[in-house]
Design a protein around this motif. Structure first.
Motif, short mmCIF file in Angstrom:
data_model
loop_
_atom_site.label_atom_id
_atom_site.label_comp_id
_atom_site.label_asym_id
_atom_site.label_seq_id
_atom_site.Cartn_x
_atom_site.Cartn_y
_atom_site.Cartn_z
N ILE A 216 0.83 -1.20 0.00
CA ILE A 216 0.00 0.00 0.00
C ILE A 216 0.87 1.25 0.00
O ILE A 216 2.04 1.21 0.37
N GLU A 217 0.26 2.37 -0.41
CA GLU A 217 0.90 3.68 -0.36
C GLU A 217 -0.03 4.62 0.39
O GLU A 217 -1.17 4.83 -0.03
N ILE A 218 0.44 5.16 1.50
CA ILE A 218 -0.41 5.97 2.37
C ILE A 218 -0.46 7.41 1.85
O ILE A 218 0.56 8.07 1.70
N GLN A 493 4.95 11.73 10.43
CA GLN A 493 5.99 12.75 10.53
C GLN A 493 7.30 12.21 9.99
O GLN A 493 7.70 11.08 10.27
N ALA A 494 8.03 13.06 9.25
CA ALA A 494 9.32 12.66 8.70
C ALA A 494 10.36 12.57 9.81
O ALA A 494 10.20 13.14 10.90
N ALA A 495 11.44 11.86 9.53
CA ALA A 495 12.49 11.66 10.53
C ALA A 495 13.17 12.97 10.88
O ALA A 495 13.29 13.87 10.07
N LEU A 519 7.78 7.25 7.18
CA LEU A 519 6.91 7.74 6.13
C LEU A 519 6.38 9.12 6.47
O LEU A 519 6.09 9.43 7.62
N ARG A 520 6.25 9.94 5.43
CA ARG A 520 5.67 11.26 5.62
C ARG A 520 4.36 11.35 4.84
O ARG A 520 4.33 11.06 3.64
#
Length: 564
Positions: A216-218, A493-495, A519-520
């Motif tokens: 999947i792609e969120i 939230q991104a790293a 994942l962002r």
């Protein structure tokens, strides 16, 4: 926008893809069922909840037929609690996440009714009887009217936030029943939101590999956390485009002790703390602000003299810890402002005390006490470096041993205070001085950005809002930032790299370490509204939570998923 509204109109006519509308009574029954499963943070009930939720989801035919789409993901910490991830597939990879937490705060504040805290209708009857039989405060008058009116349902976790979980489950059922569904809906239920978000942080870290394994792609997420509204719900029926951030800065004052009969021979750490508290407590000028919103100002959560016994001397060490919410400034900016206020407050206190010493000397004709120098302000990072210089090569092992001694201390303020006090002694810090750092997990702020996925989610919400606007008691407003601390700080939230927070947080478990491949994706909050969550009169507004909200969330999800 016109295309979005056409999609809304088309689906409104046909029950959103031909499926029956979500039944409000069914959503309420789901909420009551989950509320009946006690899940106070850190208790066996929290640890057992994931298994019970898994069993509930397996009652949906889709998951009986596709058991591999129902996953359990371990949370962090001890005792161990687990995340539930449930995916209903349609056509394609595009996915929207519905998220919520299942842990609750304790039930002790229900007093004699604590055994009914998780029994919605029985608790309602008991609260009505108890409130009706005595004098009531204005707040209790409103609660009694709410409960008698039938539009509010009480219970521990009924508002915060198992009604939100019920909405997500109902949306999954509705989606699974539509043979013409596009995209996918992923439901994520997490523990530990009320303490350190260890469930959502574990879920965030696992999500890249989980998404890859599920194929999947969120594209976005809706958090279903709650809002409080003491009015008619006009403020509570809200979509939040972001969440506020939270830091817990602390200051440990190191004074110079003196006998109470000779007070001017030193400087009290307590007096220094009072100077800091006077500058920070509720200071509206320190509230973070920009053109979209104003955050609450810093407020003191803990103020403690570190002595445990009685002595006729002024305190040498005193501890202050603050809650500081923010949305626009950076963590570095906040820490710099905090250190500046601590420096100014302690300096003011020393200066005032020196002036009193001179005044006392003039009255008595005796020599004034020693004038104390301006206080030093050290960060935890600087304190650790000083201690390491003194101890030498064994410092890191010694520090790790000391931290393990406090590993079972659940209160982050207590654990941070104990370790910082130990470090001050190890580094041989003499007063007047102050050590500044962070005593809790950093909750970063989030907001919608100007990307395709962010715009898509915003436009979908605007489309559904436009449809609901014709009915004032159902209308949903946009708000810039969710004002409560929530898992939105970590979901999507991104790293982030090592920063001022991690360098100055003495307790390592309170330092978040997001993976480089986190994942962002955009996250908003749209949840139930009610009153007094975490309190004994916690109650959810039934018509919105179980009637309006499930339909709105489902429609938003379908618009996002149907986008080419």
């Amino acid at each position: 926008m016109a295309a979005i509204m056409e999609a809304v109109d088309a689906r409104s006519e046909n029950g959103w893809g031909g499926a029956a509308r979500i039944d409000a009574g069914h959503v309420e029954s789901l909420a009551l069922r989950m509320v009946a499963w006690p899940s106070v943070g850190g208790t066996p009930g929290e640890a057992e909840f994931a298994g019970r939720l898994q069993e509930l989801l397996l009652e949906i035919p889709y998951f009986r037929e596709n058991p591999d789409d129902l996953r359990i993901v371990d949370g962090y910490g001890d005792p161990k609690a687990r995340n539930v991830a449930a995916l209903v597939r349609g056509r394609g990879r595009r996915t929207i996440v519905l998220a919520g937490h299942y842990d609750t705060v304790a039930v002790d504040n229900y007093g004699s009714l604590r055994d009914l805290a998780c029994e919605g209708f029985a608790l309602r009857d008991a609260l009505v009887a108890e409130l009706s039989g005595r004098e009531r405060t204005e707040q209790e008058e409103q609660a009694l009217a709410d409960l008698l009116g039938g539009d509010f349902l009480p219970g521990r976790g009924m508002l915060d936030m198992k009604s939100g979980l019920a909405v997500a489950v109902a949306c999954l059922e509705r989606f699974a029943a539509d043979p013409d569904r596009h995209g996918n809906i992923l439901f994520v239920a997490t523990p530990d939101e009320e303490r350190e978000s260890r469930g959502m942080r574990a879920m965030r870290d696992a999500l890249p590999s989980l998404a890859a394994s599920l194929g999947i792609e969120i594209a976005g997420a809706i958090n279903l956390d709650v809002t409080s509204d003491q009015g008619d719900g006009a403020d509570g029926r809200a979509a939040y485009a972001g969440t506020i951030g939270k830091l817990l800065p602390f200051a440990m004052m190191v004074g110079c002790g003196s006998h109470a009969s000779y007070p001017f021979e030193g400087i009290s750490a307590q007096a220094m703390a009072a100077g800091v508290l006077a500058r920070l407590e509720g200071n509206a000028d320190l509230a973070d602000r920009d053109h979209t919103d104003v955050s609450p100002p810093p407020i003191c959560l803990e103020a403690k003299d570190l002595r445990e016994g009685y002595e006729v001397t002024t305190p040498e060490r005193f501890w202050l810890a603050f809650n500081w919410l923010y949305h626009a400034m950076t963590a570095e900016d906040l820490f710099r402002r905090f250190a500046d206020e601590v420096r100014a407050g302690t300096t003011d206190a020393v200066t005032r005390f020196a002036a009193q010493s001179e005044a006392h000397s003039r009255r008595t004709g005796r020599k004034a006490g020693a004038v104390q120098p301006a206080p030093r302000v050290l960060t935890v990072g600087e304190l650790r470096a000083r201690a390491a210089d003194i101890v030498g090569a064994d410092f890191e092992a010694l520090y790790a041993d000391e931290e393990r001694r406090h590993a079972q201390v659940d209160n982050p303020l207590v654990a941070s205070r104990l370790l910082t006090d130990w470090l001050v002694g190890l580094a041989r810090i003499v007063g007047p001085a102050a050590v500044v750092g962070f005593a809790g997990l950093h909750y970063p702020p989030s907001r919608l950005l100007d990307t395709d996925d962010d715009r898509s989610l915003r436009e979908a919400i605007d489309g559904v809002r436009a449809e609901l606007a014709a009915e004032p008691d159902r209308a949903v407003v946009w708000k810039p930032f969710f004002q409560g601390i929530s898992d939105m700080s970590f979901l999507g939230q991104a790293a982030a790299g090592r920063d001022v927070v991690s360098a100055n947080t003495p307790i390592s478990r309170l330092v978040d370490h997001p993976p480089a491949d986190a994942l962002r994706f955009p996250v908003v909050n749209i949840g139930p509204w009610g009153r007094e969550f975490h309190q004994r009169l916690e109650r959810v507004h039934v018509p919105y939570a179980f009637g309006v909200l499930p339909e709105a969330v489902y429609r938003i999800a379908r618009i996002v998923l149907d986008r080419p």
